[in-house]
Design a protein around this motif. Structure first.
Motif, PDB file in Angstrom:
ATOM      1  N   SER A  33       0.832  -1.217   0.000  1.00 38.01           N
ATOM      2  CA  SER A  33       0.000   0.000   0.000  1.00 38.01           C
ATOM      3  C   SER A  33       0.865   1.265   0.000  1.00 38.01           C
ATOM      4  O   SER A  33       1.942   1.292   0.587  1.00 38.01           O
ATOM      5  CB  SER A  33      -0.905   0.011   1.228  1.00 38.01           C
ATOM      6  OG  SER A  33      -1.631   1.218   1.257  1.00 38.01           O
ATOM      7  N   ILE A  34       0.372   2.303  -0.657  1.00 34.55           N
ATOM      8  CA  ILE A  34       1.130   3.559  -0.664  1.00 34.55           C
ATOM      9  C   ILE A  34       0.323   4.712  -0.065  1.00 34.55           C
ATOM     10  O   ILE A  34       0.511   5.869  -0.434  1.00 34.55           O
ATOM     11  CB  ILE A  34       1.645   3.921  -2.083  1.00 34.55           C
ATOM     12  CG1 ILE A  34       0.498   3.987  -3.086  1.00 34.55           C
ATOM     13  CG2 ILE A  34       2.714   2.947  -2.532  1.00 34.55           C
ATOM     14  CD1 ILE A  34       0.896   4.700  -4.383  1.00 34.55           C
ATOM     15  N   THR A  35      -0.540   4.392   0.888  1.00 35.56           N
ATOM     16  CA  THR A  35      -1.350   5.465   1.498  1.00 35.56           C
ATOM     17  C   THR A  35      -0.490   6.560   2.130  1.00 35.56           C
ATOM     18  O   THR A  35      -0.886   7.721   2.113  1.00 35.56           O
ATOM     19  CB  THR A  35      -2.290   4.898   2.583  1.00 35.56           C
ATOM     20  OG1 THR A  35      -1.550   4.012   3.395  1.00 35.56           O
ATOM     21  CG2 THR A  35      -3.467   4.183   1.976  1.00 35.56           C
ATOM     22  N   THR A  36       0.680   6.196   2.673  1.00 36.98           N
ATOM     23  CA  THR A  36       1.501   7.224   3.331  1.00 36.98           C
ATOM     24  C   THR A  36       2.015   8.265   2.321  1.00 36.98           C
ATOM     25  O   THR A  36       2.358   9.376   2.706  1.00 36.98           O
ATOM     26  CB  THR A  36       2.726   6.596   4.034  1.00 36.98           C
ATOM     27  OG1 THR A  36       3.440   5.809   3.077  1.00 36.98           O
ATOM     28  CG2 THR A  36       2.298   5.716   5.197  1.00 36.98           C
ATOM     29  N   TRP A  37       2.039   7.905   1.052  1.00 34.76           N
ATOM     30  CA  TRP A  37       2.530   8.825   0.025  1.00 34.76           C
ATOM     31  C   TRP A  37       1.577  10.000  -0.207  1.00 34.76           C
ATOM     32  O   TRP A  37       1.932  10.962  -0.887  1.00 34.76           O
ATOM     33  CB  TRP A  37       2.746   8.100  -1.306  1.00 34.76           C
ATOM     34  CG  TRP A  37       3.830   7.068  -1.290  1.00 34.76           C
ATOM     35  CD1 TRP A  37       4.437   6.521  -0.189  1.00 34.76           C
ATOM     36  CD2 TRP A  37       4.431   6.446  -2.423  1.00 34.76           C
ATOM     37  NE1 TRP A  37       5.371   5.600  -0.572  1.00 34.76           N
ATOM     38  CE2 TRP A  37       5.388   5.530  -1.941  1.00 34.76           C
ATOM     39  CE3 TRP A  37       4.243   6.556  -3.801  1.00 34.76           C
ATOM     40  CZ2 TRP A  37       6.159   4.742  -2.790  1.00 34.76           C
ATOM     41  CZ3 TRP A  37       5.006   5.780  -4.649  1.00 34.76           C
ATOM     42  CH2 TRP A  37       5.962   4.878  -4.139  1.00 34.76           C
ATOM     43  N   ILE A  38       0.349   9.863   0.305  1.00 31.23           N
ATOM     44  CA  ILE A  38      -0.626  10.954   0.123  1.00 31.23           C
ATOM     45  C   ILE A  38      -0.084  12.263   0.699  1.00 31.23           C
ATOM     46  O   ILE A  38      -0.367  13.341   0.186  1.00 31.23           O
ATOM     47  CB  ILE A  38      -1.983  10.545   0.756  1.00 31.23           C
ATOM     48  CG1 ILE A  38      -2.653   9.504  -0.158  1.00 31.23           C
ATOM     49  CG2 ILE A  38      -2.902  11.750   0.962  1.00 31.23           C
ATOM     50  CD1 ILE A  38      -3.906   8.886   0.434  1.00 31.23           C
ATOM     51  N   HIS A  39       0.753  12.151   1.740  1.00 32.33           N
ATOM     52  CA  HIS A  39       1.342  13.357   2.341  1.00 32.33           C
ATOM     53  C   HIS A  39       2.347  14.022   1.393  1.00 32.33           C
ATOM     54  O   HIS A  39       2.581  15.219   1.479  1.00 32.33           O
ATOM     55  CB  HIS A  39       2.019  13.009   3.667  1.00 32.33           C
ATOM     56  CG  HIS A  39       1.088  12.332   4.633  1.00 32.33           C
ATOM     57  ND1 HIS A  39       0.104  13.026   5.314  1.00 32.33           N
ATOM     58  CD2 HIS A  39       0.965  11.026   5.000  1.00 32.33           C
ATOM     59  CE1 HIS A  39      -0.580  12.169   6.065  1.00 32.33           C
ATOM     60  NE2 HIS A  39      -0.082  10.961   5.893  1.00 32.33           N
ATOM     61  N   ASP A  40       2.957  13.244   0.507  1.00 35.02           N
ATOM     62  CA  ASP A  40       3.999  13.781  -0.377  1.00 35.02           C
ATOM     63  C   ASP A  40       3.491  14.174  -1.757  1.00 35.02           C
ATOM     64  O   ASP A  40       4.095  15.007  -2.422  1.00 35.02           O
ATOM     65  CB  ASP A  40       5.115  12.735  -0.569  1.00 35.02           C
ATOM     66  CG  ASP A  40       5.653  12.252   0.766  1.00 35.02           C
ATOM     67  OD1 ASP A  40       5.762  13.082   1.673  1.00 35.02           O
ATOM     68  OD2 ASP A  40       5.947  11.042   0.885  1.00 35.02           O
ATOM     69  N   TYR A  41       2.424  13.516  -2.208  1.00 35.77           N
ATOM     70  CA  TYR A  41       1.977  13.744  -3.588  1.00 35.77           C
ATOM     71  C   TYR A  41       0.530  14.238  -3.602  1.00 35.77           C
ATOM     72  O   TYR A  41      -0.405  13.459  -3.415  1.00 35.77           O
ATOM     73  CB  TYR A  41       2.111  12.471  -4.423  1.00 35.77           C
ATOM     74  CG  TYR A  41       3.541  12.000  -4.508  1.00 35.77           C
ATOM     75  CD1 TYR A  41       4.447  12.630  -5.363  1.00 35.77           C
ATOM     76  CD2 TYR A  41       4.001  10.955  -3.705  1.00 35.77           C
ATOM     77  CE1 TYR A  41       5.774  12.228  -5.429  1.00 35.77           C
ATOM     78  CE2 TYR A  41       5.320  10.544  -3.767  1.00 35.77           C
ATOM     79  CZ  TYR A  41       6.199  11.182  -4.625  1.00 35.77           C
ATOM     80  OH  TYR A  41       7.504  10.785  -4.675  1.00 35.77           O
ATOM     81  N   PRO A  42       0.327  15.536  -3.857  1.00 37.05           N
ATOM     82  CA  PRO A  42      -1.034  16.079  -3.874  1.00 37.05           C
ATOM     83  C   PRO A  42      -1.862  15.564  -5.041  1.00 37.05           C
ATOM     84  O   PRO A  42      -3.070  15.804  -5.082  1.00 37.05           O
ATOM     85  CB  PRO A  42      -0.799  17.598  -4.008  1.00 37.05           C
ATOM     86  CG  PRO A  42       0.553  17.738  -4.602  1.00 37.05           C
ATOM     87  CD  PRO A  42       1.347  16.559  -4.124  1.00 37.05           C
ATOM     88  N   ASN A  43      -1.239  14.859  -5.986  1.00 34.17           N
ATOM     89  CA  ASN A  43      -1.977  14.344  -7.150  1.00 34.17           C
ATOM     90  C   ASN A  43      -2.247  12.840  -7.066  1.00 34.17           C
ATOM     91  O   ASN A  43      -2.610  12.217  -8.056  1.00 34.17           O
ATOM     92  CB  ASN A  43      -1.229  14.666  -8.455  1.00 34.17           C
ATOM     93  CG  ASN A  43       0.155  14.029  -8.512  1.00 34.17           C
ATOM     94  OD1 ASN A  43       0.809  13.877  -7.483  1.00 34.17           O
ATOM     95  ND2 ASN A  43       0.603  13.653  -9.703  1.00 34.17           N
ATOM     96  N   LEU A  44      -2.070  12.272  -5.869  1.00 32.77           N
ATOM     97  CA  LEU A  44      -2.309  10.828  -5.696  1.00 32.77           C
ATOM     98  C   LEU A  44      -3.698  10.567  -5.093  1.00 32.77           C
ATOM     99  O   LEU A  44      -4.086  11.208  -4.113  1.00 32.77           O
ATOM    100  CB  LEU A  44      -1.232  10.244  -4.765  1.00 32.77           C
ATOM    101  CG  LEU A  44      -1.430   8.807  -4.268  1.00 32.77           C
ATOM    102  CD1 LEU A  44      -1.452   7.797  -5.421  1.00 32.77           C
ATOM    103  CD2 LEU A  44      -0.335   8.421  -3.268  1.00 32.77           C
ATOM    104  N   VAL A  45      -4.421   9.632  -5.693  1.00 27.55           N
ATOM    105  CA  VAL A  45      -5.701   9.186  -5.136  1.00 27.55           C
ATOM    106  C   VAL A  45      -5.631   7.671  -4.990  1.00 27.55           C
ATOM    107  O   VAL A  45      -5.164   6.979  -5.911  1.00 27.55           O
ATOM    108  CB  VAL A  45      -6.899   9.529  -6.059  1.00 27.55           C
ATOM    109  CG1 VAL A  45      -8.215   9.082  -5.429  1.00 27.55           C
ATOM    110  CG2 VAL A  45      -6.928  11.014  -6.379  1.00 27.55           C
ATOM    111  N   ILE A  46      -6.078   7.157  -3.841  1.00 27.20           N
ATOM    112  CA  ILE A  46      -6.102   5.706  -3.637  1.00 27.20           C
ATOM    113  C   ILE A  46      -7.549   5.269  -3.448  1.00 27.20           C
ATOM    114  O   ILE A  46      -8.299   5.910  -2.700  1.00 27.20           O
ATOM    115  CB  ILE A  46      -5.231   5.323  -2.427  1.00 27.20           C
ATOM    116  CG1 ILE A  46      -3.762   5.604  -2.783  1.00 27.20           C
ATOM    117  CG2 ILE A  46      -5.410   3.853  -2.051  1.00 27.20           C
ATOM    118  CD1 ILE A  46      -2.810   5.478  -1.634  1.00 27.20           C
ATOM    119  N   LEU A  47      -7.928   4.209  -4.144  1.00 24.93           N
ATOM    120  CA  LEU A  47      -9.288   3.683  -4.009  1.00 24.93           C
ATOM    121  C   LEU A  47      -9.269   2.411  -3.177  1.00 24.93           C
ATOM    122  O   LEU A  47      -8.372   1.577  -3.319  1.00 24.93           O
ATOM    123  CB  LEU A  47      -9.887   3.382  -5.388  1.00 24.93           C
ATOM    124  CG  LEU A  47      -9.972   4.562  -6.354  1.00 24.93           C
ATOM    125  CD1 LEU A  47     -10.566   4.117  -7.682  1.00 24.93           C
ATOM    126  CD2 LEU A  47     -10.787   5.697  -5.758  1.00 24.93           C
TER     127      LEU A  47
END
Ligand SMILES: *Cc1c(COP(=O)(O)O)cnc(C)c1O
Length: 359
Positions: free
Chosen positions: A195-209
């Motif tokens: 999972s890359i949910t923690t990357w949401i803090h670094d990438y404002p263009n990431l969405v996880i479903l």
């Protein structure tokens, strides 16, 4: 009159090939291994018994519990009527019909294409690299041309994980071009390390479903999530229907996301992974099997020597699989959802009784 009404529909809809869900395809059987559902049902009691009031639009307890589970803050979470609703919501929020474009890489989940088309949004399809990995070079050539890119990790129907550093490269590449990268983690509970949910803090263009339909064994309630920076969530909240979840759905989702519910889910995941490993070994010893592809999810993609015969033979025995041969590069491939151990044994027994050479 019938004819005239048809012509009232949008052109796109008149020619739209609808998503062929496992339920729609149907079949006659009692062993359902075609929709990646969980074989482990759980009973729930509803805490509320009257329903004269509208539900909360984003039920607080569901959001709070999912935020604990996903280790994100509540303003980074949107709850939807299944991940399917979130797939479409992203298109409706970010894509101007006939102007903007979405990108994806078949073979992958069919709803990305269907949602784009029904919204009047064009899609670009990029062939993946070997092992169904992200074709960064080909995507780079399309930069500026697409607004959203959908990737499924692990991918349905192939079962493989994407190279995580490729996802990072893609996020950087698209951040400057102002496109969103949507990672569909519907099966991530079967490989939580990916999972890359923690990357949401670094990438404002990431969405996880995410969804409760697979590992959480709740396909029947229709509950999914979009996880992203709060700027994205706030935009999606402007577009989503006012009451996407009914009160019973929110109630059951809240219970499923309790500590008890999550532990139970994790135990079921262990059982399914054990069954998957057993099934891989057993399939490898079946003469009708050409190749079993590696899978990190609750299904296996299997190439047979004669998939149509295998499909019919199993379906006559009441075992319903999902044919994948229409997908690019998946000739003679069937997808088998991992069921109970008993169901896995029945699949193998049926395959062993099949002699492809005889007729
Ligand atoms: C099953 C599935 C979904 C749909 O999930 P729901 O929450 O049931 O709508 C989305 N994406 C993928 C890849 C799936 O396999």
């Amino acid at each position: 009159m019938k004819h005239t009404i048809r012509e009232l529909a949008r052109l796109k809809i008149r020619t739209l090939k609808p998503y062929n869900s496992a339920r729609k395809i149907g079949g006659n059987g009692d062993i359902w291994l075609n929709a990646n559902e969980s074989p482990f049902p759980t009973k729930f009691n509803l805490s509320l018994k009257t329903f004269n009031r509208y539900p909360e639009s984003q039920p607080k307890e569901v959001i709070e519990r999912y935020s604990n589970y996903a280790k994100l803050s509540s303003n980074q979470i949107l709850v939807s009527r299944g991940a399917d609703e979130a797939i479409e919501l992203l298109i409706r929020t970010f894509c101007e019909p006939s102007v903007d474009t979405v990108l994806f890489s078949p073979p992958t989940y069919g709803m990305y294409a269907v949602s784009a088309e029904s919204c009047g949004v064009e899609s670009i399809q990029i062939n993946p690299l070997k092992g169904w990995q992200i074709n960064l070079a080909a995507i780079e050539q399309q930069l500026n041309k697409f607004k959203l890119i959908y990737l499924c990790n692990p991918n349905n129907p192939t079962g493989n994980l994407l190279n995580i550093e490729d996802i990072r490269t893609l996020l950087k590449m698209t951040m400057e071009q102002k496109a969103l990268v949507i990672i569909d983690e519907s099966y991530i509970e079967f490989c939580p390390h990916a999972s890359i949910t923690t990357w949401i803090h670094d990438y404002p263009n990431l969405v996880i479903l995410r969804t409760l339909s697979k590992a959480f064994a709740l396909a029947g309630i229709r509950c999914g999530f979009a996880l992203a920076d709060q700027d994205i969530i706030n935009l999606l909240l402007k577009v989503i229907a006012p009451y996407p979840l009914s009160i019973p759905v929110a109630d059951i989702a809240t219970q499923a996301l309790s500590e008890f519910g999550i532990t139970k889910m994790r135990n079921n995941v262990k059982k399914i992974i054990n069954n998957r490993n057993w099934l891989i070994q057993a399939l490898d010893n079946c003469s009708c099997v050409d190749k079993v592809f590696d899978s990190e999810a609750n299904y296996l993609l299997v190439r047979f020597h004669n998939a149509p015969r295998v499909f019919d033979h199993l379906s006559k025995k009441g075992i319903i699989l999902r044919d994948q041969s229409d997908h690019k590069g998946l000739v003679d491939c069937l997808r088998i959802t991992i069921g109970t151990r008993k169901e896995c044994v029945l699949v193998i027994t049926a395959l062993q009784n099949l002699n492809l050479k005889r007729n």
